[in-house]
Design a protein around this motif. Structure first.
Motif, PDB file in Angstrom:
ATOM      1  N   GLU A 190     -17.134 116.603  50.199  1.00 35.17           N
ATOM      2  CA  GLU A 190     -16.007 117.511  49.937  1.00 35.17           C
ATOM      3  C   GLU A 190     -15.138 117.692  51.171  1.00 35.17           C
ATOM      4  OE1 GLU A 190     -19.163 118.121  49.166  1.00 35.17           O
ATOM      5  OE2 GLU A 190     -19.212 118.358  46.991  1.00 35.17           O
ATOM      6  N   TYR A 216     -20.218 124.056  48.604  1.00 31.52           N
ATOM      7  CA  TYR A 216     -20.219 125.104  47.582  1.00 31.52           C
ATOM      8  C   TYR A 216     -21.125 126.279  47.929  1.00 31.52           C
ATOM      9  CZ  TYR A 216     -17.286 121.960  45.082  1.00 31.52           C
ATOM     10  OH  TYR A 216     -16.237 121.145  44.759  1.00 31.52           O
ATOM     11  N   TYR A 257     -19.543 125.515  39.480  1.00 29.96           N
ATOM     12  CA  TYR A 257     -18.831 124.265  39.182  1.00 29.96           C
ATOM     13  C   TYR A 257     -17.594 124.522  38.321  1.00 29.96           C
ATOM     14  CZ  TYR A 257     -18.545 119.199  39.177  1.00 29.96           C
ATOM     15  OH  TYR A 257     -18.140 117.904  39.405  1.00 29.96           O
ATOM     16  N   ARG A 260     -14.859 125.787  40.592  1.00 32.64           N
ATOM     17  CA  ARG A 260     -14.842 125.102  41.885  1.00 32.64           C
ATOM     18  C   ARG A 260     -13.485 125.135  42.582  1.00 32.64           C
ATOM     19  NH1 ARG A 260     -15.542 121.594  37.837  1.00 32.64           N
ATOM     20  NH2 ARG A 260     -14.102 119.849  37.628  1.00 32.64           N
ATOM     21  N   TYR A 263     -13.090 127.234  45.555  1.00 36.25           N
ATOM     22  CA  TYR A 263     -13.664 126.801  46.836  1.00 36.25           C
ATOM     23  C   TYR A 263     -12.704 125.947  47.655  1.00 36.25           C
ATOM     24  CZ  TYR A 263     -18.060 128.642  45.181  1.00 36.25           C
ATOM     25  OH  TYR A 263     -19.048 129.496  44.746  1.00 36.25           O
TER      26      TYR A 263
END
Ligand SMILES: *Cc1c(COP(=O)(O)O)cnc(C)c1O
Length: 356
Positions: A190, A216, A257, A260, A263
């Motif tokens: 990520e 995460y 998720y 997400r 984030y």
């Protein structure tokens, strides 16, 4: 005398020295808890959990979501208790006798050699170049000469922070022999963005492992997953016990998720902090800073052991590697909040400038 499994006595225990650090930047965790909106949704969801039932559809829901996001099917996804469990199972399934060989990079994630031992496979170390770059031709040659059953590349690499571009990954996928599985451990993807997932359709032996523990910020829940061809998922799936994922972690990861996008700003902030701290560290005399595409930075400094001790005294926990091959005098520092980064930097600067 108890008769334990062969080799168990000589296996190292995973004992990290943990203290009540004032600043904890030693484990590449996210230094923020759940975003408030995620927390709200999660608390509501947890109150509706059927605690008396084995988890059932929660597993499939999360797999479907992950699959959709990657334009795959849920049969291409296998969940694990952290990507640690995924990696351990892969080593187990491709190991089994001393004759089975598993090739991985050095320096890289220290658990690979331990999982290789636990799987009773033969771990084979491929040395990175001095600057932690990867000679792809030599890597392929080693995998093929050794007739390895599994090759592992951590990308971006922990603890060096080095990223290997997609051309390198594809070159390796295309040139290793067809009896070898290729695992790309994308625990920090990520922060880099260039995933090998897009190559899965073209290279049936490719496996991508991911985790919720880092970007995460879900290290407590222990959730990771792998993406691969259906046949691989079926085979590796056989090594798991029934209902191996608990429902609390499944619903938590599911909500994280789904949300997400919450984030994205955090991930961008971590990347910005990494860049800022890289520039600052670069200014310090005698400190070598390795380019990183993750949420941590590896530095080399002749007095690293003393510096680490000094930081410990200040309540700052970073990761020191002692005499590990290729990591002598290296410290790995995870990115924390801006103020935390300012604090550890001041401490490092004070030490390096000899002001203590
Ligand atoms: C942190 C990490 C993992 C494992 O993370 P889990 O918490 O088990 O999901 C796997 N590989 C690398 C390289 C890591 O740094």
């Amino acid at each position: 005398m108890l008769k334990y499994r062969t080799g168990l006595k000589d296996m190292p225990s995973y004992d990290v020295v943990e203290r009540d650090w004032q600043i904890k930047v030693n484990a590449n965790e996210c230094n923020m808890n759940l975003p408030p909106m995620v927390e709200d949704r999660l608390m509501g969801r947890l109150s509706r959990v059927a605690f008396n039932r084995y988890p059932n559809e929660e597993y499939d829901y999360l797999c479907e979501q992950i699959a959709d996001n990657h334009r795959l099917q849920k049969e291409n996804v296998l969940l694990g208790n952290g990507s640690s469990e995924i990696i351990e199972k892969l080593f187990y399934c491709f190991g089994g006798t001393k004759a089975k060989k598993i090739v991985y990079l050095v320096p890289s994630f220290s658990m690979y050699s331990i999982y290789a031992k636990a799987a009773q496979a033969q771990g084979i170390e491929f040395p990175l170049n001095k600057d932690y770059s990867l000679n792809k031709e030599k890597f392929v040659a080693m995998v093929n000469e050794e007739k390895a059953g599994l090759a592992v590349i951590c990308n971006p690499n922990n603890p060096t922070g080095t990223a290997y571009d997609l051309d390198t990954i594809e070159y390796i996928a295309a040139n290793i022999h067809s009896n070898c599985a290729l695992l790309i451990d994308e625990a920090y993807i990520e922060f880099y963005g260039r995933s090998a997932v897009g190559l899965l359709a073209k290279y049936p032996n490719l496996i991508v492992a991911r985790t919720f523990s880092k970007a995460y910020g879900l290290a407590s829940a222990r959730v990771g997953y792998m993406l691969a061809a259906k046949e691989i998922i079926t085979m590796i799936g056989k090594s798991y016990m029934p209902y191996h994922m608990n429902v609390l972690s499944l619903v938590t990861a599911d909500i994280v998720y789904q949300m997400r996008h919450e984030y994205v700003p955090r991930i961008q902030m971590m990347i910005a902090e990494r860049k800022r701290m890289t520039t600052l560290l670069d200014k310090l005399p005698g400190v070598t800073v390795y380019p990183s595409e993750t949420n941590f930075i590896l530095i080399k400094y002749a007095k690293a052991v003393k510096l680490n001790k000094y930081l410990e005294e200040q309540g700052i926990g970073v990761r020191s590697f002692g005499d590990k091959p290729g990591l002598k005098n290296c410290l790995r520092i995870s990115m924390g909040l801006r103020e935390e980064n300012d604090t550890w930097y001041e401490a490092v600067k004070t030490f390096v400038e000899g002001r203590i």
